[in-house]
Structures are given as structure tokens and as C-alpha cells.
Write a protein that holds these residues in place. Structure first.
Motif, PDB file in Angstrom:
ATOM      1  N   ARG A  98       0.985  -1.197   0.094  1.00  0.00           N
ATOM      2  CA  ARG A  98       0.175  -0.085  -0.076  1.00  0.00           C
ATOM      3  C   ARG A  98       0.909   1.262   0.171  1.00  0.00           C
ATOM      4  NH1 ARG A  98      -3.442  -0.306   5.272  1.00  0.00           N
ATOM      5  NH2 ARG A  98      -2.588  -2.474   5.577  1.00  0.00           N
ATOM      6  N   ASP A  99       1.877   0.980   0.582  1.00  0.00           N
ATOM      7  CA  ASP A  99       2.711   2.379   0.919  1.00  0.00           C
ATOM      8  C   ASP A  99       3.652   2.379  -0.261  1.00  0.00           C
ATOM      9  OD1 ASP A  99       3.944   4.425   2.572  1.00  0.00           O
ATOM     10  OD2 ASP A  99       5.848   3.341   2.337  1.00  0.00           O
ATOM     11  N   GLU A 100       3.793   1.406  -1.262  1.00  0.00           N
ATOM     12  CA  GLU A 100       4.807   1.617  -2.436  1.00  0.00           C
ATOM     13  C   GLU A 100       3.650   1.945  -3.443  1.00  0.00           C
ATOM     14  OE1 GLU A 100       6.598  -2.389  -3.572  1.00  0.00           O
ATOM     15  OE2 GLU A 100       5.973  -1.688  -5.645  1.00  0.00           O
ATOM     16  N   THR A 101       2.655   1.721  -3.498  1.00  0.00           N
ATOM     17  CA  THR A 101       1.836   2.233  -4.508  1.00  0.00           C
ATOM     18  C   THR A 101       0.912   3.377  -3.800  1.00  0.00           C
ATOM     19  OG1 THR A 101      -0.260   0.844  -3.734  1.00  0.00           O
ATOM     20  CG2 THR A 101       1.288  -0.169  -5.276  1.00  0.00           C
ATOM     21  N   GLU A 102       1.291   3.973  -2.964  1.00  0.00           N
ATOM     22  CA  GLU A 102       0.620   5.384  -2.487  1.00  0.00           C
ATOM     23  C   GLU A 102      -0.694   4.792  -2.364  1.00  0.00           C
ATOM     24  OE1 GLU A 102       2.532   8.926  -4.000  1.00  0.00           O
ATOM     25  OE2 GLU A 102       3.764   7.959  -2.823  1.00  0.00           O
ATOM     26  N   ASP A 103      -1.249   3.612  -1.917  1.00  0.00           N
ATOM     27  CA  ASP A 103      -2.708   3.088  -1.483  1.00  0.00           C
ATOM     28  C   ASP A 103      -3.212   2.847  -2.895  1.00  0.00           C
ATOM     29  OD1 ASP A 103      -4.119   2.055   0.343  1.00  0.00           O
ATOM     30  OD2 ASP A 103      -5.004   3.813   0.900  1.00  0.00           O
ATOM     31  N   ARG A 104      -3.061   2.870  -3.880  1.00  0.00           N
ATOM     32  CA  ARG A 104      -3.507   2.705  -5.269  1.00  0.00           C
ATOM     33  C   ARG A 104      -3.993   1.479  -5.403  1.00  0.00           C
ATOM     34  NH1 ARG A 104      -6.152   5.576  -8.765  1.00  0.00           N
ATOM     35  NH2 ARG A 104      -7.118   3.784  -9.540  1.00  0.00           N
ATOM     36  N   VAL A 105      -3.300   0.481  -4.795  1.00  0.00           N
ATOM     37  CA  VAL A 105      -3.668  -0.776  -4.731  1.00  0.00           C
ATOM     38  C   VAL A 105      -5.162  -1.398  -4.066  1.00  0.00           C
ATOM     39  CG1 VAL A 105      -2.337  -1.639  -2.713  1.00  0.00           C
ATOM     40  CG2 VAL A 105      -2.919  -3.333  -4.465  1.00  0.00           C
ATOM     41  N   THR A 106      -5.391  -0.447  -3.035  1.00  0.00           N
ATOM     42  CA  THR A 106      -6.508  -0.760  -2.274  1.00  0.00           C
ATOM     43  C   THR A 106      -7.532  -0.213  -3.327  1.00  0.00           C
ATOM     44  OG1 THR A 106      -5.527  -0.135  -0.287  1.00  0.00           O
ATOM     45  CG2 THR A 106      -7.794  -0.062  -0.205  1.00  0.00           C
ATOM     46  N   ILE A 133      -3.673  -4.035   8.530  1.00  0.00           N
ATOM     47  CA  ILE A 133      -3.360  -3.040   9.558  1.00  0.00           C
ATOM     48  C   ILE A 133      -3.699  -1.702   9.140  1.00  0.00           C
ATOM     49  CG2 ILE A 133      -1.359  -1.529  10.353  1.00  0.00           C
ATOM     50  CD1 ILE A 133       0.398  -4.278   9.986  1.00  0.00           C
ATOM     51  N   THR A 134      -4.424  -1.054   9.973  1.00  0.00           N
ATOM     52  CA  THR A 134      -4.770   0.402   9.596  1.00  0.00           C
ATOM     53  C   THR A 134      -3.679   1.069  10.487  1.00  0.00           C
ATOM     54  OG1 THR A 134      -7.298  -0.091   9.747  1.00  0.00           O
ATOM     55  CG2 THR A 134      -6.596   2.123  10.173  1.00  0.00           C
ATOM     56  N   PRO A 135      -2.852   1.821   9.670  1.00  0.00           N
ATOM     57  CA  PRO A 135      -1.743   2.561  10.535  1.00  0.00           C
ATOM     58  C   PRO A 135      -2.285   3.315  11.465  1.00  0.00           C
ATOM     59  CG  PRO A 135      -1.616   2.702   7.931  1.00  0.00           C
ATOM     60  CD  PRO A 135      -3.028   2.101   8.359  1.00  0.00           C
ATOM     61  N   ASN A 136      -1.351   3.290  12.478  1.00  0.00           N
ATOM     62  CA  ASN A 136      -1.298   4.616  13.385  1.00  0.00           C
ATOM     63  C   ASN A 136       0.390   5.129  13.416  1.00  0.00           C
ATOM     64  OD1 ASN A 136       0.136   2.733  14.693  1.00  0.00           O
ATOM     65  ND2 ASN A 136      -1.642   2.127  16.435  1.00  0.00           N
ATOM     66  N   ALA A 137       0.474   6.194  14.373  1.00  0.00           N
ATOM     67  CA  ALA A 137       2.039   6.562  14.340  1.00  0.00           C
ATOM     68  C   ALA A 137       2.882   5.419  14.685  1.00  0.00           C
ATOM     69  CB  ALA A 137       1.675   7.577  15.679  1.00  0.00           C
ATOM     70  N   GLN A 138       2.636   4.675  15.492  1.00  0.00           N
ATOM     71  CA  GLN A 138       3.573   3.553  15.791  1.00  0.00           C
ATOM     72  C   GLN A 138       3.867   2.985  14.494  1.00  0.00           C
ATOM     73  OE1 GLN A 138       2.455  -0.249  16.539  1.00  0.00           O
ATOM     74  NE2 GLN A 138       4.503  -0.604  16.411  1.00  0.00           N
ATOM     75  N   TYR A 141       6.996   0.560   9.848  1.00  0.00           N
ATOM     76  CA  TYR A 141       6.973   0.243   8.469  1.00  0.00           C
ATOM     77  C   TYR A 141       7.660   1.524   7.593  1.00  0.00           C
ATOM     78  CZ  TYR A 141       4.176  -3.849   9.124  1.00  0.00           C
ATOM     79  OH  TYR A 141       3.795  -5.072   9.577  1.00  0.00           O
ATOM     80  N   GLN A 142       7.988   2.431   8.324  1.00  0.00           N
ATOM     81  CA  GLN A 142       8.813   3.433   7.555  1.00  0.00           C
ATOM     82  C   GLN A 142       7.693   3.979   6.632  1.00  0.00           C
ATOM     83  OE1 GLN A 142      12.299   4.881   8.268  1.00  0.00           O
ATOM     84  NE2 GLN A 142      11.609   3.992  10.221  1.00  0.00           N
ATOM     85  N   GLN A 201       3.258   7.782   4.360  1.00  0.00           N
ATOM     86  CA  GLN A 201       2.219   8.865   5.214  1.00  0.00           C
ATOM     87  C   GLN A 201       1.252   7.599   6.098  1.00  0.00           C
ATOM     88  OE1 GLN A 201       0.185  10.777   1.721  1.00  0.00           O
ATOM     89  NE2 GLN A 201      -1.609  10.079   2.911  1.00  0.00           N
ATOM     90  N   MET A 202       0.659   8.169   6.914  1.00  0.00           N
ATOM     91  CA  MET A 202      -0.488   7.516   7.546  1.00  0.00           C
ATOM     92  C   MET A 202      -1.575   7.078   6.669  1.00  0.00           C
ATOM     93  SD  MET A 202      -2.048   8.133  11.305  1.00  0.00           S
ATOM     94  CE  MET A 202      -0.527   8.664  12.275  1.00  0.00           C
ATOM     95  N   TRP A 203      -1.438   6.014   6.098  1.00  0.00           N
ATOM     96  CA  TRP A 203      -2.527   5.676   5.038  1.00  0.00           C
ATOM     97  C   TRP A 203      -3.702   5.415   5.691  1.00  0.00           C
ATOM     98  CZ3 TRP A 203      -0.866   7.290   0.734  1.00  0.00           C
ATOM     99  CH2 TRP A 203       0.402   7.325   0.406  1.00  0.00           C
TER     100      TRP A 203
END
Ligand code: NAP
Ligand code: MG
Length: 402
Positions: free
Chosen positions: A49-57, A76-81, A86-87, A90-92
Motif C-alpha cells: 500500500r505504501d509503495e503504490t501510495e494506496d492505489r492498490v486498495t 493493518i490500519t496504520p497509526n503513528a507507531q 514500516y517507515q 504517510q499514515m494511510w
């Protein structure tokens, strides 16, 4: 044995952590040996999701619109942690939120019932499905803290500038205010999804709000459901010998507790949030709760109601043994395969998915189960098995049935 053929692919949404591990094992152990499994694969794992800037979703949701049936692994629904872990760029956003916004549906949650795990409510014999409206009300509210004396008003300004205003309250001292909304269109979609799902399951549909107190807001929900029922569904319900009725939420709660179960209970957003946790807990375990998103246009997305089971995943990474319950994830697959089979007229596929469900229930009822169920099952001679062993035991039971 000849493998069962599929004609149209399932939309497959892979996910994260322990459920990603289970996902692969279910496919390898319980599906691929028996099926010519056709899927259009989307990796919704956080890295992708990070690599595709969430396009994949978004692509996965669009594919669901195209093919009509999807199966999704927990994500995973990302939070600050997680951003740190996962470096992330942004917080998708929550993938479920993104998919729901595109498909515009209603979420139906149903517990898997097995002998030996008694519901805490002794009258309940059959599963109760909660249909939760997933838009608006308190989840899209505007709140305000009143600091002292003053007047609170609702003001609506129409496009042409006309205004209507109403006093909420003349405050003499400190207090709080909240404004919320819903949309006729969203309530209509909710109603269509509920009526269609009830016809699908051939179960009664109950709907409850608090329209005696909320004479405009909740009453709107009641009226929209009734209008749509009379116009599009009454004849179909009568033919299927099922019932639709509306009742006040407090009456619904009392009736549900006295019932045997076996119905669909449609709830407004907040009521559905609260009642689905109550129903899941009373039936035994979050790991036994299935979930399906049904869009008003008739698309289905099946998943487990639980998350990625992070604590077990970290144990798994350390090489320690895990005993994660794969039932809800397995039922997401069987639900999707059955729906695909029904739509494509593949009776063999439907029968296979049915047998796989029965084999998994039989395994638990025979006393072989993951750790979380051992704690609540009343079966004698019960035995806890690890994540992989549980799937292998289900395979044994399935092979006997085939
Ligand atoms: P969770 O993954 O549902 O797990 C919470 C706890 O419930 C687990 O630690 C475990 O208890 C028990 N549990 C849940 N599923 C189980 C299973 N299949 N087998 C055995 N035990 C199970 O919730 P979470 O820990 O709050 O969230 C973890 C991640 O999942 C988060 O990143 C969240 O964003 C994500 N999430 C995704 C979805 C979704 O994709 N639909 C939904 C919810 C959460 P013990 O540790 O006591 O064994
Ligand atoms: Mg909740």
C-alpha cells in the motif's frame, strides 16, 4: 481427483501479519489441492500500500465492482507507531474505509456456531446477524463545548440563501452541543442491502431506531425502509415466507434476548457498533465472527471481523509456536466461493465450500481446536492444536467427507 473448475475470478485481497500467514496456509492446504482457484490478486499488505501510495486498495475495490465478489484478509490500519515500524510515506487510511466508500455498502456480521460453545444467552440457538449502517450520525458529528450562558441554534442556509433556524437550548451555564446528519441516499442504500441480504439468507429482517423520541431524524429511517419495502420487496418477502418488521430499539433488545436467534437485525451506525460487540461476545469469540460488506448494487466483500492478530505474529516471528484461530478467515473464503458458485451456476463449487465449512465445524466439535476455543468449549477430551495443525486436522475431516 479432478479439481473443481472456476469460471470467473474472485477478487483476492491479501493482508498483514498473522492473518497473512494463515491466508497462505488456507490456500495451500484447503483450497488449491481441490480447486482450480482463479483469483485476481491484490496485495493490500502495508508495504505494498505504501509503495503504490494506496492505489492498490482503490484498484482492488474497483475490481470488486467489476467482478462482484471479493475475499479480504485483515489489514493493518496504520497509526503513528506503524508509520515508524514500516517507515511509511504517510499514515494511510483504513483500507476497509476506502473500500466501503467506493462500494457504499452495509456490513453484516454473523457468528459461526459450534456445539460445545454455548452462547452466554441461553435462549440463542441460531446465529444473529447484525447489519450496521456504516455512514453518518455520531461518526460524522460536529461538537461544541459551551463555556457559559448563551443560545444554541440549528441554522440551515439553502443554496439560494434562505435560512431556517431553531433554538436548541438557551444555556444559562456551561454545557455541550452536538450536530449530526445523514443522507436519504445512504439510508436507501442501507435499506436495499438489508432487504437483499435477508432474501439471500431467507431470514427475517428486523429494523429498530428510536423514532418515538427522534420524530424527524430516526423517523426518516423508518419511513425510507417502509417505503422501499412496500415498493420493491413485500411481494418477494411473502414469496420467500420471511418477514420484515420495524420496532423501537428498546423493544428490539428485549425481543432479541428472548428469541432463538436466526434473524438479521438492522441497526443505525452507533447501535450497530454497540450491538455487534454484544452479540459477538455473547456467542463466544471474535475469532468466530464473520463479516461481509454488501453493496446496494449487489457486490460482496467477505472478510473476518477480527484484525491481524499482531501479538501472535510477533511470537511467530520469534519462531515460537502459535495457536491462532483461522475459522473467520476460512469462512471468508468459503463465503466468497459459495457466492461465486451461485452467481456462475457452479454447483460443485458451492457444495465444496459447504463441505469445507462443515469439516471445520466438525473438527472443533470433535475436540480439536485452537487455544482460544479450548478456554470456552465444553466438549470433553478437548485438545489445543497449533495454527498449522488445526488446518491439517480440517483437511483430514474434509478428505473423509469428499
Ligand atoms: P485483533 O487482531 O483482532 O486481535 C486482538 C486480540 O484478539 C488478539 O491479540 C487475540 O487475543 C484475539 N484474537 C483476535 N483474532 C484472533 C484469532 N483469529 N485467533 C486467536 N485469537 C484472536 O485486534 P488488534 O490487536 O486490536 O489489532 C491488530 C491489527 O489489526 C491493527 O493493526 C488493526 O489496525 C488491525 N485491524 C484490522 C481489521 C480489519 O482488517 N478488518 C479489523 C480490526 C483491526 P490474545 O492476544 O489474547 O490471544
Ligand atoms: Mg466497536
Amino acid at each position: 481427483m479432478k479439481k473443481i473448475q472456476m469460471t470467473v475470478p474472485l477478487v483476492e485481497m491479501d493482508g498483514d501479519e498473522m492473518t497473512r500467514i494463515i491466508w497462505q496456509s488456507i490456500k495451500d492446504t484447503l483450497l488449491k489441492p481441490y480447486l482450480d482457484l482463479k483469483t485476481e490478486y491484490f496485495d493490500l499488505g502495508l508495504a505494498k500500500r505504501d509503495e503504490t501510495e494506496d492505489r492498490v486498495t482503490v484498484d482492488a475495490a474497483m475490481a470488486t465492482k467489476k467482478y462482484g465478489v471479493a475475499v479480504k484478509c485483515a489489514t493493518i490500519t496504520p497509526n503513528a507507531q506503524r508509520v515508524e515500524e514500516y517507515q511509511l510515506k504517510q499514515m494511510w487510511k483504513s483500507p476497509n474505509g476506502t473500500i466501503r466508500a467506493i462500494l457504499d455498502g452495509t456490513v453484516f456480521r454473523t457468528p459461526i456456531i459450534v456445539q460445545g460453545i454455548k452462547p452466554l444467552v441461553i435462549a440463542w440457538k441460531k446465529p444473529i446477524t447484525i447489519a450496521r449502517h456504516a455512514y453518518g450520525d455520531i461518526y460524522k458529528n460536529v461538537e461544541y463545548q459551551v463555556q457559559g450562558a448563551g443560545t444554541a441554534e440549528i441554522v440551515f442556509t439553502s443554496k439560494n440563501g434562505d435560512q431556517s433556524r431553531q433554538t436548541i437550548f438557551d444555556f444559562q451555564d456551561k454545557g455541550v452541543i452536538m450536530g449530526m446528519h445523514n443522507l436519504d441516499g445512504s439510508i436507501e442504500s442501507f435499506a436495499h442491502s438489508c432487504f437483499n441480504y435477508a432474501l439471500d439468507l431467507k431470514q427475517d429482517l428486523w429494523f429498530s431506531t428510536k423514532d418515538t423520541i427522534s420524530k424527524i431524524y430516526d423517523h426518516r429511517f423508518k419511513d425510507i425502509f417502509q417505503d422501499i419495502y412496500e415498493k420493491d420487496y413485500r411481494a418477494k418477502f411473502e414469496a420467500a415466507q420471511i418477514e420484515y418488521f420495524y420496532t423501537l430499539i428498546d423493544d428490539a433488545v428485549a425481543r432479541v434476548m428472548r428469541s432463538e436467534g436466526g434473524m438479521i437485525w438492522a441497526c443505525k451506525n452507533y447501535d450497530g457498533d454497540v450491538m455487534s460487540d454484544m452479540v459477538a461476545t455473547a456467542f463466544g469469540s471474535l475469532a468466530m465472527m464473520t463479516s461481509v460488506l454488501v453493496s446496494p448494487s449487489g457486490c460482496y466483500e467477505f472478510e473476518a471481523a477480527h484484525g491481524t492478530v499482531t501479538r501472535h505474529y510477533y511470537k511467530h516471528l520469534k519462531g515460537e509456536e502459535t495457536s491462532t484461530n483461522s475459522m473467520a478467515t476460512l469462512f471468508a473464503w468459503t463465503g466468497a466461493l459459495k457466492k461465486r458458485g451461485e452467481l456462475d451456476g457452479l454447483h460443485e463449487l458451492v457444495a465444496f465450500a459447504d463441505k469445507l465449512e462443515k469439516a471445520s465445524i466438525k473438527t472443533i466439535e470433535s475436540g480439536v481446536m485452537p487455544k482460544d476455543l479450548v478456554q470456552i468449549s465444553e466438549v470433553v477430551n478437548k485438545k489445543a492444536v497449533n495454527t498449522e495443525e488445526f488446518l491439517l486436522e480440517i483437511k483430514k475431516a474434509l478428505d473423509e467427507m469428499l
